[in-house]
Write an enzyme that holds these catalytic residues in place. Structure first.
Site, mmCIF file in Angstrom:
data_model
loop_
_atom_site.group_PDB
_atom_site.id
_atom_site.type_symbol
_atom_site.label_atom_id
_atom_site.label_comp_id
_atom_site.label_asym_id
_atom_site.label_seq_id
_atom_site.Cartn_x
_atom_site.Cartn_y
_atom_site.Cartn_z
ATOM 1 N N GLU A 421 0.771 -1.254 0.000
ATOM 2 C CA GLU A 421 0.000 0.000 0.000
ATOM 3 C C GLU A 421 0.797 1.296 0.000
ATOM 4 O O GLU A 421 0.250 2.347 0.310
ATOM 5 C CB GLU A 421 -0.991 -0.001 1.176
ATOM 6 C CG GLU A 421 -2.072 -1.061 1.003
ATOM 7 C CD GLU A 421 -3.168 -1.033 2.067
ATOM 8 O OE1 GLU A 421 -2.959 -0.432 3.127
ATOM 9 O OE2 GLU A 421 -4.237 -1.615 1.813
HETATM 10 C C1 BMA Z 1 -4.987 -3.164 4.663
HETATM 11 C C2 BMA Z 1 -3.851 -4.036 5.082
HETATM 12 C C3 BMA Z 1 -3.492 -3.877 6.523
HETATM 13 C C4 BMA Z 1 -4.702 -3.605 7.364
HETATM 14 C C5 BMA Z 1 -5.970 -3.940 6.667
HETATM 15 C C6 BMA Z 1 -7.186 -3.622 7.456
HETATM 16 O O1 BMA Z 1 -4.640 -1.858 4.583
HETATM 17 O O2 BMA Z 1 -2.784 -3.872 4.228
HETATM 18 O O3 BMA Z 1 -2.557 -2.871 6.659
HETATM 19 O O4 BMA Z 1 -4.594 -4.302 8.536
HETATM 20 O O5 BMA Z 1 -6.061 -3.283 5.461
HETATM 21 O O6 BMA Z 1 -7.311 -2.244 7.678
#
Ligand code: BMA
Length: 819
Positions: A421
């Site tokens: 991300e």
């Molecule tokens: C995404 C993942 C994690 C997180 C999840 C729930 O952003 O990459 O970083 O735990 O969503 O929010």
């Protein structure tokens, strides 16, 4: 090669005035302190807040070991540390050997000069990681997600240890992987890389072996390949070179396939260096003969993104994997095997190892090879910015080399991905403007790391980030290209029906939270805590005020549950329905959509989270749902007001033929109208088989509220896929008490439970009060007149039960019982 193992019994103490206590290696500070009774269980109630203090101290580990003259005479002697967490200083016989600062690296230090014959001592000091990141952050504050402790991205340590939106803050430390001494004479194998060339029913292997030869004498390099049927092919050369290539052809190869497409055949490759018949060094690998890459082709929607194995593009089905415990010393091959088998039982063919955790142990990948899960492997960077300087650059390049070299031979390795991300964050999350850090991002993920992958594993696909459309900050979360993280449902509070608005090419994250079951909640609460808004329950909810968010979504779908336990159960149904809604839609659109990897597979402690399996290994409703919505042959219903379209999705390599059966029934399960149709679906495709229109029957809400459609696909006499559909929200459906009867039969290795309701029963849950076990199916829908047989293999019981005990421990409920 000779080896002195240093695992086992050590002693440790807190440097700031602690007593010596017994320590276990591999292990950790929290693990040892817990065993010595010096800290409380950080997972119990709100103990997390108390136990964090332990991470503000430094610790010293020590042991003695013996070195024989035989070892001391070897040409080279190395100390090998497969995992030191994280900021450490190593001493042998009180001489400083090295300092380390990356838990993900494999370190090797030349120690020949400092060893004595006989007794020696080793000491490793670990410095507080929390103090370190706090200090670094004061000097140089850089952006990172605020769900973890500030400054975590300054240190190459698993990010989740500093807290995450599903994890507590337990920044443990210690010798977390094997530690040993290796001694070599004459030569050693420095590196082995195997390349496969598939052509005309033949696989040509090129085994590139690099040998460090200190003797300049000619050595024999022998490579052998053992086939799954036990055939042995050998080839050898004499060499004094560093770089050597040995070729071996395998005719009629037995290919490796992901789960659901074929077998997981593995070949053993052994590389041996000998001198006059005496083995000097050897290494071996289990490999799978397969081609595996990601296909990206321009098309009418944008650009495809699909795993292609042996020429077959697969629809990836699975979930995101996070570390299995905060105290990593408690992870074992047995626990991981259970988890991987749980994935296979739920028809997964893929798993994504998420970038905020660890590079798992070798056994994790061995299991994925054996059971057939394609691994999407993130490099360990997530939701943060990183300040690149020379030292950091060297550190991450070494880390990448170590892990790429360790894991590249695995049949299951599907792709390397730069990070979690961060490309998306730079483009869409409103990060503080910092051109230096933004440039560092490009250097790390689009230059340095891919360069290392290209050098050490040119045959595995590299993807810059998840999500990404190919890099360069070009609309990373584009719906029509690359992979997508879709969080408008849940974080964006959109209804889960919105999943159907999108045709993602590959959804690598989307998720929905639920509470763990009562048994799990009981493990960390007192009776007075068992209210979802209590202090303790909110301590075990790391996504802000998301217990309220669960209630928000629940209010749209289900009636207000009568008690705490009913609420836990209902939250799981909601989560399961949400993910099913998305996955079935994307499978109906196979070809355009080629992957549904939900967030998240597992938990690292008992918590309300997106996981489908909790930290005790208990399946939530979602995991049983996954078994059905990831079934190789799926009949799914796409309902709109009064009509239902039935689609067959076939993820197998064969055409599937069978009969679609459906019945429109009232809430007592009386049939209003029914039908059936022969259907056929070609391999690897999805087709619309039947559109049913009930507008003449479902004329008003009153009727809709007590009518459901039951559908199934019967293939070779068995129900391959089935389900029911409502025409209103479950909260508005007029359920009748189904008075579910259960009857237990003891059949040698299993208990068979026959379930028969007296009216339509939705989300039938079976459970055992006194044991954990795996039911062959659970959280299913039943009509009156059905006698559904569910079995429990006795080996899955966590506690042995007699038939009587099993019967009296068995509970059953359905949605009718939540009010
Ligand atoms: C995404 C993942 C994690 C997180 C999840 C729930 O952003 O990459 O970083 O735990 O969503 O929010």
């Amino acid at each position: 090669m000779q080896k002195v193992v240093l695992n086992g019994k050590w002693k440790m103490r807190k440097i700031q005035g602690g007593e010596w206590i017994d320590a276990q290696v591999p292990g950790s500070v929290y693990y040892d302190l817990l065993n010595a009774g010096l800290i409380e269980d950080p997972f119990y109630r709100d103990n997390e807040d108390k136990t964090i203090e332990a991470a503000y101290y430094d610790y010293e580990y020590e042991r003695e070991f013996f070195i024989t003259s035989d070892i001391l005479e070897q040409d080279r002697i190395f100390l090998c540390c497969e995992g030191l967490d994280t900021i450490s200083c190593i001493y042998i016989n009180d001489k400083e050997i090295a300092r380390t600062c990356n838990m993900h690296r494999t370190y090797e230090f030349d120690i020949k000069q400092v060893l004595n014959e006989g007794k020696n001592s080793i000491k490793i000091i670990f410095y507080s990681p929390v103090k370190y990141i706090e200090e670094k952050d004061r000097q140089n504050p850089i952006w990172s997600t605020n769900i973890a402790m500030k400054g975590f991205s300054h240190l190459r340590k698993a990010h989740y240890m500093f807290g995450w939106d599903w994890g507590p803050k337990v920044p443990d430390m210690g010798i977390w992987r094997d530690i040993y001494i290796k001694a070599f004479s004459i030569a050693r194998i420095d590196d082995v890389y195997i390349t496969q060339n598939h052509k005309d029913k033949k696989v040509s292997l090129n085994i590139r072996a690099r040998i460090q030869n200190w003797s300049n004498q000619e050595l024999e390099l022998e490579v052998s390949v053992l086939s799954p049927q036990g055939e042995l092919i050998k080839s050898s050369i004499n060499t004094s070179q560093y770089e050597n290539n040995v070729h071996i052809d395998i005719h009629n190869p037995k290919l490796w396939w992901p789960n659901g497409y074929g077998e997981q055949h593995l070949y053993k490759v052994e590389v041996v260096v000998q001198k006059e018949g005496k083995i000097i060094d050897n290494v071996s690998y289990k490999i799978g003969l397969r081609t595996l890459t990601v296909r990206r082709e321009k098309d009418q929607w944008g650009e495809s993104f699909e795993f292609n194995v042996n020429g077959v593009s697969i629809f990836a089905m699975g979930a995101d994997y996070i570390p299995e415990d905060n105290i990593l010393a408690r992870c074992t091959p047995e626990k991981t095997e259970k988890l991987i088998k749980d994935c296979i039982d739920a028809n997964f063919n893929c798993v994504r190892v998420w970038g905020g955790g660890i590079y798992p142990w070798d056994y994790f990948y061995d299991l994925c090879d054996r059971y057939g899960l394609v691994v999407w492997q993130d490099f360990l960077y997530a939701c943060a910015t990183y300040d690149l300087n020379d030292e950091f650059k060297e550190n991450i390049i070494k880390e990448t080399e170590d892990n790429v070299r360790r894991l590249r031979h695995h049949a299951s390795l599907g792709l390397w991905c730069g990070n979690n991300e961060m490309e998306w964050a730079w483009v869409e999350w409103g990060l503080p403007n910092n051109p230096k850090l933004k440039t560092d991002y490009i250097k790390m993920f689009e230059v340095y790391i891919p360069e290392v992958v290209k050098e050490h594993d040119p045959n595995t696909f590299y993807w810059p980030a998840s999500p990404s459309s190919g890099g360069g900050f070009d609309n990373p979360n584009d719906e029509n290209r690359g992979d997508v993280h879709y969080w408008d449902v849940w974080h964006g509070l959109k209804p889960f029906t919105d999943y159907r608005k999108f045709y993602f090419r590959f959804c690598s994250e989307f998720g929905f939270q639920s509470f763990p079951c009562l048994k799990t909640v009981e493990s960390f609460t007192l009776p007075k805590d068992r209210n979802i808004f209590s202090y303790v329950m909110e301590k075990h909810q790391k996504n802000g005020t998301a217990n309220g968010r669960i209630m928000f979504y629940l209010s749209d779908y289900f009636l207000y549950p009568k008690d705490f336990d009913s609420l836990l159960y209902t939250s799981q149904l909601l989560q399961a329905e949400a993910i099913k809604y998305g996955v079935e839609h994307w499978r109906r659109n196979r070809g355009r959509c080629m992957g549904a990897i939900y967030w998240q597979l597992n938990d690292c402690w008992p918590v309300a989270s997106w996981a489908s399996i909790d930290s005790f290994g208990r399946w939530k409703a979602l995991h049983y749902f996954a078994k059905r919505f990831f079934a190789p042959v799926l009949l799914s219903a796409c309902e709109t007001d009064t009509s239902v379209a039935l689609h067959l999705s076939n993820e197998t390599l064969k055409t599937v033929k069978g009969t679609i059966k459906w019945a429109l029934r009232d809430n007592f399960s009386n049939i209003i109208t029914e039908g059936s149709k022969e259907a056929e679906v070609p391999a690897l495709s999805s087709v619309l088989c039947e559109t049913l229109e009930f507008d003449n029957i479902l004329s008003d809400d009153k009727i809709k509220r007590k009518t459901y459609l039951e559908y199934s696909f019967v293939c070779d006499g068995v129900d391959a896929s089935r389900g029911t559909v409502l025409f209103c929200r479950p909260k508005h459906f007029e359920f009748i008490d189904p008075e579910i009867k259960i009857d237990v039969c003891d059949e040698n290795d299993k208990f068979v439970v026959t379930v028969s309701p007296q009216a339509y029963a939705k989300y039938v849950e079976l459970d055992l009060r006194d044991s954990d076990c795996r039911f062959s199916d659970n959280y299913f829908d039943l009509s009156k007149g059905e006698n559904r047989q569910i079995y429990v293999m006795k080996e899955t019981l966590s506690r042995k039960l007699s038939k009587n005990e099993f019967e009296s421990s068995l509970t059953v409920r359905s949605i009718f019982d939540i009010v």
